[in-house]
Motif scaffolding. Structure first.
Motif, PDB file in Angstrom:
ATOM      1  N   ILE A 268       0.838  -1.194   0.000  1.00 49.89           N
ATOM      2  CA  ILE A 268       0.000   0.000   0.000  1.00 49.89           C
ATOM      3  C   ILE A 268       0.875   1.247   0.000  1.00 49.89           C
ATOM      4  O   ILE A 268       1.710   1.424   0.883  1.00 49.89           O
ATOM      5  CB  ILE A 268      -0.940   0.013   1.221  1.00 49.89           C
ATOM      6  N   VAL A 269       0.683   2.093  -0.997  1.00 49.13           N
ATOM      7  CA  VAL A 269       1.431   3.339  -1.125  1.00 49.13           C
ATOM      8  C   VAL A 269       0.554   4.488  -0.646  1.00 49.13           C
ATOM      9  O   VAL A 269      -0.637   4.556  -0.980  1.00 49.13           O
ATOM     10  CB  VAL A 269       1.851   3.569  -2.588  1.00 49.13           C
ATOM     11  N   MET A 270       1.153   5.405   0.134  1.00 48.02           N
ATOM     12  CA  MET A 270       0.405   6.534   0.691  1.00 48.02           C
ATOM     13  C   MET A 270       1.043   7.862   0.317  1.00 48.02           C
ATOM     14  O   MET A 270       2.259   8.018   0.407  1.00 48.02           O
ATOM     15  CB  MET A 270       0.304   6.387   2.212  1.00 48.02           C
ATOM     16  N   ASP A 271       0.215   8.793  -0.126  1.00 45.20           N
ATOM     17  CA  ASP A 271       0.656  10.126  -0.543  1.00 45.20           C
ATOM     18  C   ASP A 271       0.204  11.178   0.458  1.00 45.20           C
ATOM     19  O   ASP A 271      -0.776  10.979   1.202  1.00 45.20           O
ATOM     20  CB  ASP A 271       0.060  10.489  -1.909  1.00 45.20           C
ATOM     21  N   LEU A 272       0.885  12.321   0.430  1.00 45.77           N
ATOM     22  CA  LEU A 272       0.431  13.484   1.189  1.00 45.77           C
ATOM     23  C   LEU A 272      -0.927  13.921   0.653  1.00 45.77           C
ATOM     24  O   LEU A 272      -1.152  13.954  -0.557  1.00 45.77           O
ATOM     25  CB  LEU A 272       1.441  14.620   1.049  1.00 45.77           C
ATOM     26  N   ASP A 273      -1.849  14.244   1.544  1.00 50.80           N
ATOM     27  CA  ASP A 273      -3.193  14.656   1.152  1.00 50.80           C
ATOM     28  C   ASP A 273      -3.624  15.848   2.002  1.00 50.80           C
ATOM     29  O   ASP A 273      -3.770  15.729   3.214  1.00 50.80           O
ATOM     30  CB  ASP A 273      -4.177  13.501   1.330  1.00 50.80           C
ATOM     31  N   LEU A 274      -3.813  17.000   1.369  1.00 53.33           N
ATOM     32  CA  LEU A 274      -4.168  18.230   2.084  1.00 53.33           C
ATOM     33  C   LEU A 274      -5.653  18.539   2.033  1.00 53.33           C
ATOM     34  O   LEU A 274      -6.096  19.524   2.611  1.00 53.33           O
ATOM     35  CB  LEU A 274      -3.384  19.406   1.491  1.00 53.33           C
ATOM     36  N   THR A 275      -6.433  17.693   1.386  1.00 55.30           N
ATOM     37  CA  THR A 275      -7.856  18.006   1.186  1.00 55.30           C
ATOM     38  C   THR A 275      -8.681  17.854   2.456  1.00 55.30           C
ATOM     39  O   THR A 275      -9.777  18.400   2.543  1.00 55.30           O
ATOM     40  CB  THR A 275      -8.453  17.114   0.086  1.00 55.30           C
ATOM     41  N   GLN A 276      -8.181  17.101   3.417  1.00 55.25           N
ATOM     42  CA  GLN A 276      -8.941  16.880   4.647  1.00 55.25           C
ATOM     43  C   GLN A 276      -8.546  17.840   5.768  1.00 55.25           C
ATOM     44  O   GLN A 276      -9.142  17.817   6.851  1.00 55.25           O
ATOM     45  CB  GLN A 276      -8.741  15.441   5.140  1.00 55.25           C
ATOM     46  N   MET A 277      -7.556  18.697   5.518  1.00 52.29           N
ATOM     47  CA  MET A 277      -7.074  19.607   6.546  1.00 52.29           C
ATOM     48  C   MET A 277      -8.052  20.760   6.765  1.00 52.29           C
ATOM     49  O   MET A 277      -8.618  21.302   5.823  1.00 52.29           O
ATOM     50  CB  MET A 277      -5.697  20.151   6.149  1.00 52.29           C
ATOM     51  N   ASP A 278      -8.240  21.106   8.034  1.00 54.37           N
ATOM     52  CA  ASP A 278      -9.097  22.247   8.372  1.00 54.37           C
ATOM     53  C   ASP A 278      -8.418  23.553   7.971  1.00 54.37           C
ATOM     54  O   ASP A 278      -7.196  23.638   7.838  1.00 54.37           O
ATOM     55  CB  ASP A 278      -9.375  22.254   9.882  1.00 54.37           C
ATOM     56  N   ALA A 279      -9.206  24.592   7.793  1.00 55.25           N
ATOM     57  CA  ALA A 279      -8.681  25.910   7.428  1.00 55.25           C
ATOM     58  C   ALA A 279      -7.867  26.502   8.574  1.00 55.25           C
ATOM     59  O   ALA A 279      -8.244  26.393   9.750  1.00 55.25           O
ATOM     60  CB  ALA A 279      -9.828  26.837   7.059  1.00 55.25           C
ATOM     61  N   HIS A 280      -6.724  27.110   8.230  1.00 54.93           N
ATOM     62  CA  HIS A 280      -5.860  27.767   9.210  1.00 54.93           C
ATOM     63  C   HIS A 280      -5.306  29.046   8.605  1.00 54.93           C
ATOM     64  O   HIS A 280      -5.019  29.110   7.402  1.00 54.93           O
ATOM     65  CB  HIS A 280      -4.694  26.862   9.618  1.00 54.93           C
ATOM     66  N   LYS A 281      -5.098  30.041   9.432  1.00 53.60           N
ATOM     67  CA  LYS A 281      -4.438  31.266   9.003  1.00 53.60           C
ATOM     68  C   LYS A 281      -2.937  31.007   8.906  1.00 53.60           C
ATOM     69  O   LYS A 281      -2.366  30.264   9.713  1.00 53.60           O
ATOM     70  CB  LYS A 281      -4.700  32.401   9.996  1.00 53.60           C
ATOM     71  N   THR A 282      -2.286  31.616   7.934  1.00 54.96           N
ATOM     72  CA  THR A 282      -0.846  31.475   7.832  1.00 54.96           C
ATOM     73  C   THR A 282      -0.172  32.050   9.070  1.00 54.96           C
ATOM     74  O   THR A 282      -0.659  33.013   9.667  1.00 54.96           O
ATOM     75  CB  THR A 282      -0.302  32.176   6.575  1.00 54.96           C
ATOM     76  N   THR A 283       0.927  31.451   9.462  1.00 52.71           N
ATOM     77  CA  THR A 283       1.662  31.908  10.650  1.00 52.71           C
ATOM     78  C   THR A 283       2.588  33.085  10.335  1.00 52.71           C
ATOM     79  O   THR A 283       3.227  33.613  11.236  1.00 52.71           O
ATOM     80  CB  THR A 283       2.501  30.749  11.234  1.00 52.71           C
ATOM     81  N   TYR A 284       2.670  33.461   9.083  1.00 57.44           N
ATOM     82  CA  TYR A 284       3.558  34.563   8.668  1.00 57.44           C
ATOM     83  C   TYR A 284       2.928  35.892   9.078  1.00 57.44           C
ATOM     84  O   TYR A 284       1.820  36.230   8.654  1.00 57.44           O
ATOM     85  CB  TYR A 284       3.773  34.517   7.158  1.00 57.44           C
ATOM     86  N   ASP A 285       3.630  36.636   9.906  1.00 57.78           N
ATOM     87  CA  ASP A 285       3.099  37.910  10.392  1.00 57.78           C
ATOM     88  C   ASP A 285       2.845  38.886   9.240  1.00 57.78           C
ATOM     89  O   ASP A 285       3.676  39.009   8.320  1.00 57.78           O
ATOM     90  CB  ASP A 285       4.073  38.559  11.384  1.00 57.78           C
ATOM     91  N   GLY A 286       1.702  39.559   9.304  1.00 57.41           N
ATOM     92  CA  GLY A 286       1.369  40.548   8.301  1.00 57.41           C
ATOM     93  C   GLY A 286       0.658  39.990   7.091  1.00 57.41           C
ATOM     94  O   GLY A 286       0.257  40.753   6.208  1.00 57.41           O
ATOM     95  N   SER A 287       0.510  38.668   7.020  1.00 55.87           N
ATOM     96  CA  SER A 287      -0.193  38.054   5.902  1.00 55.87           C
ATOM     97  C   SER A 287      -1.570  37.575   6.364  1.00 55.87           C
ATOM     98  O   SER A 287      -1.701  36.965   7.432  1.00 55.87           O
ATOM     99  CB  SER A 287       0.596  36.855   5.361  1.00 55.87           C
ATOM    100  N   GLY A 288      -2.567  37.856   5.582  1.00 54.42           N
ATOM    101  CA  GLY A 288      -3.929  37.461   5.942  1.00 54.42           C
ATOM    102  C   GLY A 288      -4.418  36.236   5.205  1.00 54.42           C
ATOM    103  O   GLY A 288      -5.624  35.961   5.186  1.00 54.42           O
ATOM    104  N   LYS A 289      -3.518  35.482   4.598  1.00 52.59           N
ATOM    105  CA  LYS A 289      -3.929  34.330   3.801  1.00 52.59           C
ATOM    106  C   LYS A 289      -4.450  33.188   4.690  1.00 52.59           C
ATOM    107  O   LYS A 289      -3.996  32.998   5.816  1.00 52.59           O
ATOM    108  CB  LYS A 289      -2.761  33.822   2.960  1.00 52.59           C
ATOM    109  N   THR A 290      -5.407  32.447   4.128  1.00 49.55           N
ATOM    110  CA  THR A 290      -5.950  31.254   4.790  1.00 49.55           C
ATOM    111  C   THR A 290      -5.461  30.022   4.045  1.00 49.55           C
ATOM    112  O   THR A 290      -5.516  29.966   2.811  1.00 49.55           O
ATOM    113  CB  THR A 290      -7.484  31.273   4.794  1.00 49.55           C
ATOM    114  N   LEU A 291      -4.989  29.050   4.807  1.00 50.58           N
ATOM    115  CA  LEU A 291      -4.502  27.812   4.215  1.00 50.58           C
ATOM    116  C   LEU A 291      -5.525  26.705   4.397  1.00 50.58           C
ATOM    117  O   LEU A 291      -6.154  26.578   5.454  1.00 50.58           O
ATOM    118  CB  LEU A 291      -3.181  27.396   4.869  1.00 50.58           C
ATOM    119  N   TYR A 292      -5.693  25.921   3.350  1.00 51.63           N
ATOM    120  CA  TYR A 292      -6.541  24.730   3.372  1.00 51.63           C
ATOM    121  C   TYR A 292      -8.012  25.101   3.588  1.00 51.63           C
ATOM    122  O   TYR A 292      -8.380  26.283   3.529  1.00 51.63           O
ATOM    123  CB  TYR A 292      -6.040  23.722   4.415  1.00 51.63           C
TER     124      TYR A 292
END
Length: 496
Positions: A268-292
């Protein structure tokens, strides 16, 4: 002297960064390290029949929701147990690279068992705050269990063989607790903060990430069984299930198209999968982007140089750390409808007066290997990190018949067969006569006829019966006496 100190400091800085990213990706579902692989004291598992393996067609995942996975070439051996870390770095000034770091650590299963520290395993980590860190915490551990299809008996920490029946289907399960990995990345962030300031740790750039896992399952030579071979993607998804065991998002998925399914071997081969991750704000100060999440940036830490202007605030160690610590700490892999026929190992026979009990055992082996490599850097320092790991058996669920130095992951199935003995019916013994010459009743089945005969004999005794001879003699003498007395009496009467 000052130059040497600066070089040593840069080496430690990048070493810590490399280890941090390493530990973050170690969270991969080593859970598959289930059962044990063909290594160890058990017999070598059956060879894979690749020609007969089923191939499942599956649409490829969106590129920004995963990362490249070349686990078959990066981690070719399924028998690895332990973790290998390597890193190197260079400082770039005026277009020229100056090597500043080159280190590695090879943690074995034995190191983990003996409780060695990272400094004891590798000289490259001496003098850092990770010198006294338990190296075993960086090695994945897994365990296997057999579940009855009614849902009972699936405790992976149970060391006793699992009782099974011949020609019966069961579910195979693998568990992995990755909580130690979460703790490790947190400690690494603290260690990095002692070198950088907290803001610098968050903005370390991570790019060109590759990662993947491969888990294999085989039967030992002492066990005759069959894995389920799916016929379609839907069928495969039903019988081979990867899930979170603690309710947190799972960041790996099974790649069914790259996996192989055969009756005697499953890979069984397993890949990284970001589709199930909850939304999070980027940790970079001054950026308002939302991840996932819905509408968020799918940050997979893979970008071209031209994209840096758009990704400098998302493809960072701070966001990688957030991704890992927000994901599942406990992972579960289930393989359904495993058919077990019979076993030939550790045979034992016991007997009682009424039955014979025969037991035999067989083993299912499991492995998990994986890798990760990426580029990382900050300011003038750029470098490369990589690691390869293999899971070892969790000591809490180690089966009783395995040696202390056998770190392969396995579960033992035991077949028990009870046979009743054929006990011959003994004929009834004849009753012994109480007195010589008496009639004896020999058989209870003719009791009524015998009783009637006895009664008839009592009413009409045979003339040859001598059982009461003294009585008859007494009676004869008494009769003779009476007759004699009567004759004498009559004579006296006549004389008178």
């Amino acid at each position: 002297m000052e130059k040497r100190k600066r070089k040593r400091k840069l080496k430690r800085i990048f070493g810590v960064l490399a280890l941090s990213v390493l530990m973050s990706f170690c969270l991969a579902p080593t859970a598959f390290a289930l059962s044990d692989d063909a290594a160890g004291g058990d017999a070598v598992a059956n060879e894979t029949e690749k020609s007969s393996a089923a191939q499942i067609e599956e649409t490829a995942a969106e590129a920004d929701t995963t990362a490249p996975n070349h686990v078959d070439t990066a981690a070719p051996s399924d028998e690895k147990k332990g973790t290998d870390i390597s890193y190197n770095a260079s400082a770039v000034f005026w277009g020229t690279e100056f090597p500043v770091a080159d280190g590695s650590a090879a943690i074995t299963a034995e190191d983990a068992r003996e409780g060695k520290t990272l400094g004891e395993v590798s000289e490259d980590f001496k003098g850092t705050k990770l010198e006294d860190y338990n190296a075993g915490n960086l090695v994945m551990k897994g365990d296997l269990a057999i579940r009855n299809q009614d849902g009972s008996a699936s405790d992976t920490t149970n060391k006793a063989p699992h009782e099974v029946k011949k020609d019966t289907k069961y579910d195979l399960e693998a568990d992995l607790n990755v909580e130690a990995v979460h703790d490790a990345i947190e400690k690494s962030a603290v260690l990095m903060s002692a070198v950088y300031n907290a803001d610098a740790v968050k903005v370390v750039y991570v790019n060109n990430l590759e990662t993947g896992l491969r888990s294999t399952f085989t039967f030992g030579s002492d066990l005759n069984g069959e894995f389920y071979v799916p016929t379609s993607l839907e069928d495969a998804q039903k019988h081979y299930v990867l899930s979170s065991a603690d309710g947190n998002p799972l960041i790996y998925r099974i790649n069914y198209a790259k996996s192989k399914f055969a009756k005697d071997n499953v890979s069984i081969v397993m890949d990284l999968d970001l589709t199930q991750m909850d939304a999070h704000k980027t940790t970079y100060d001054g950026s308002g982007k939302t991840l996932y999440g819905i509408g968020g940036v799918m940050e997979n830490f893979n970008h071209s140089g031209k994209e840096y202007g758009d990704t400098y605030d998302t493809s960072t160690f701070g966001n990688l750390r957030q991704l890992i610590t927000s994901s599942a700490k406990k992972i579960h892999l289930q393989i359904k409808d495993v058919l077990l026929h019979s076993a030939s190992g550790n045979s034992n026979t016991t007997e009682t007066s009424t039955e014979v009990t025969r037991t035999s055992q067989g083993t299912i082996h499991g492995t998990l290997v994986g890798y990760m490599k990426a580029d990382a850097g900050h300011g003038h320092i750029k470098g490369h990190i990589s690691y390869v790991w293999g899971a070892m058996q969790d000591t809490e669920g180690k089966v009783v018949n395995k040696g202390a130095d056998d770190d392969s992951i396995a579960v033992t199935a035991q077949f028990t067969e009870i046979t009743k003995k054929d006990i011959p019916v003994q004929p009834d013994k004849p009753d012994q006569p109480s007195k010589p010459g008496s009639q004896t009743v020999h058989n209870n089945t003719n009791r009524s006829a015998s009783d009637a005969a006895v009664k008839k004999t009592s009413a009409n005794p045979n003339t040859g019966d001598a059982n009461s001879l003294p009585v008859w003699i007494v009676l004869l003498m008494a009769s003779a006496g009476v007759c004699g007395a009567s004759v004498i009496y009559r004579r006296k009467q006549n004389n008178n």
